[in-house]
Design a protein around this motif. Structure first.
Motif, PDB file in Angstrom:
ATOM      1  N   UNK A   5       0.933  -1.299  -0.099  1.00 28.75           N
ATOM      2  CA  UNK A   5      -0.087   0.114   0.067  1.00 28.75           C
ATOM      3  C   UNK A   5       0.886   1.183  -0.224  1.00 28.75           C
ATOM      4  N   UNK A   6       0.735   2.095  -1.114  1.00 25.95           N
ATOM      5  CA  UNK A   6       1.179   3.636  -1.173  1.00 25.95           C
ATOM      6  C   UNK A   6       0.173   4.262  -1.040  1.00 25.95           C
ATOM      7  N   UNK A   7       0.162   5.432  -0.061  1.00 28.42           N
ATOM      8  CA  UNK A   7      -0.708   6.436  -0.078  1.00 28.42           C
ATOM      9  C   UNK A   7      -0.196   7.752  -0.688  1.00 28.42           C
ATOM     10  N   UNK A  19      -5.373  18.434   9.121  1.00 22.44           N
ATOM     11  CA  UNK A  19      -4.218  18.980   8.391  1.00 22.44           C
ATOM     12  C   UNK A  19      -3.693  17.624   7.517  1.00 22.44           C
ATOM     13  N   UNK A  20      -2.854  17.752   6.728  1.00 26.45           N
ATOM     14  CA  UNK A  20      -2.063  16.680   5.908  1.00 26.45           C
ATOM     15  C   UNK A  20      -1.374  15.874   7.277  1.00 26.45           C
ATOM     16  N   UNK A  21      -0.770  16.649   7.867  1.00 27.54           N
ATOM     17  CA  UNK A  21       0.233  15.957   9.030  1.00 27.54           C
ATOM     18  C   UNK A  21      -0.962  15.131   9.857  1.00 27.54           C
ATOM     19  N   UNK A  22      -2.002  15.693  10.131  1.00 28.44           N
ATOM     20  CA  UNK A  22      -3.047  14.928  11.007  1.00 28.44           C
ATOM     21  C   UNK A  22      -3.048  13.479  10.076  1.00 28.44           C
ATOM     22  N   UNK A  23      -3.425  13.601   9.020  1.00 27.63           N
ATOM     23  CA  UNK A  23      -3.835  12.378   8.010  1.00 27.63           C
ATOM     24  C   UNK A  23      -2.482  11.546   8.041  1.00 27.63           C
ATOM     25  N   UNK A  24      -1.574  11.999   7.822  1.00 26.28           N
ATOM     26  CA  UNK A  24      -0.101  11.196   7.671  1.00 26.28           C
ATOM     27  C   UNK A  24       0.079  10.413   9.001  1.00 26.28           C
ATOM     28  N   UNK A  25      -0.168  11.127  10.242  1.00 25.96           N
ATOM     29  CA  UNK A  25       0.227  10.567  11.225  1.00 25.96           C
ATOM     30  C   UNK A  25      -1.148   9.323  11.499  1.00 25.96           C
ATOM     31  N   UNK A  26      -2.387   9.727  11.306  1.00 32.25           N
ATOM     32  CA  UNK A  26      -3.338   8.742  11.568  1.00 32.25           C
ATOM     33  C   UNK A  26      -3.175   7.421  10.591  1.00 32.25           C
ATOM     34  N   UNK A  27      -2.593   7.559   9.451  1.00 29.58           N
ATOM     35  CA  UNK A  27      -2.249   6.583   8.481  1.00 29.58           C
ATOM     36  C   UNK A  27      -1.180   5.833   9.116  1.00 29.58           C
ATOM     37  N   UNK A 165      -5.262   7.821  -3.049  1.00 29.05           N
ATOM     38  CA  UNK A 165      -5.243   9.237  -2.619  1.00 29.05           C
ATOM     39  C   UNK A 165      -6.427   9.517  -1.966  1.00 29.05           C
ATOM     40  N   UNK A 166      -7.363   9.387  -2.837  1.00 29.36           N
ATOM     41  CA  UNK A 166      -8.764  10.209  -2.083  1.00 29.36           C
ATOM     42  C   UNK A 166      -9.272   9.614  -1.257  1.00 29.36           C
ATOM     43  N   UNK A 167      -9.330   8.211  -1.197  1.00 31.14           N
ATOM     44  CA  UNK A 167      -9.991   7.501  -0.284  1.00 31.14           C
ATOM     45  C   UNK A 167      -9.391   7.590   1.140  1.00 31.14           C
ATOM     46  N   UNK A 168      -8.111   8.054   1.271  1.00 30.40           N
ATOM     47  CA  UNK A 168      -7.778   8.125   2.370  1.00 30.40           C
ATOM     48  C   UNK A 168      -7.462   9.777   2.898  1.00 30.40           C
ATOM     49  N   UNK A 169      -7.108  10.377   1.847  1.00 32.58           N
ATOM     50  CA  UNK A 169      -7.140  12.027   2.146  1.00 32.58           C
ATOM     51  C   UNK A 169      -8.878  12.688   2.361  1.00 32.58           C
TER      52      UNK A 169
END
Length: 187
Positions: A5-7, A19-27, A165-169
């Protein structure tokens, strides 16, 4: 650690209040280990800060189009030539022939798209045939319209993994989506 898996990032798709940082941390907390940093409209120093954050979360960072300091590789557009300096690199491909050519040029991986209709790029083009993903000479990530519901089918069609991309972002809970995707693509 799953490399299936690559996001891909796109801060413009992140839900309001996050924020994008929030999403990356959760991922990362859900087990994501590879992120493909896009954010092509940002200056290099801003992209580098995002990459640093992703690395501190435990992720390997691939950078779209141009490298970032400390990055693990660069992902090039379809028509871009192979890099002149030795580096791990991949290429965006839009046909089976493109993926074969990328392998011949020395690419380490490729994204192959679109796998399905996509909300991120509506009208992008008709989805590729499932057999376009089978038996390619390099690891290929199915991209475009990938969801929890079709990720396993992409792998079954022959994709090494999936790129999302979109499914996670856009997710209300990015960690849940990442966890479900990781489960779907386990071999």
């Amino acid at each position: 650690m799953s490399r299936r898996l690559v996001v891909l990032t796109d801060r413009h798709q992140v839900r309001a209040g996050r924020s994008l940082r929030d999403v990356l941390g959760a991922a990362a907390d859900a087990g994501l280990r590879i992120v493909l940093l896009r954010e092509l409209d940002l200056p290099d120093d801003e992209r580098a800060k995002i990459a640093d954050h992703a690395r501190t979360c435990g992720m390997e960072v691939l950078a779209a189009h141009r490298p970032v300091p400390g990055g693990a590789g660069v992902h090039l557009p379809a028509a871009a030539p192979a890099p002149e300096i030795p580096t791990r690199w991949g290429r965006s491909c839009h046909s089976r022939a493109d993926a074969v050519a990328a392998a011949g040029d020395g690419a380490w991986w490729a994204t192959l798209s679109p796998y399905a209709e996509t909300e991120s790029k509506p009208g992008y083009g008709p989805p590729l045939a499932a057999d376009d993903f089978a038996a390619l000479p390099l690891p290929v990530y199915a991209l475009g319209g990938i969801t929890v519901d079709n990720a396993a089918a992409a792998r079954a069609a022959g994709a090494y993994g999936v790129a999302v991309m979109g499914a996670v972002m856009r997710a209300s809970d990015p960690a849940d989506v990442v966890a479900a995707l990781l489960s779907a693509v386990r071999s």
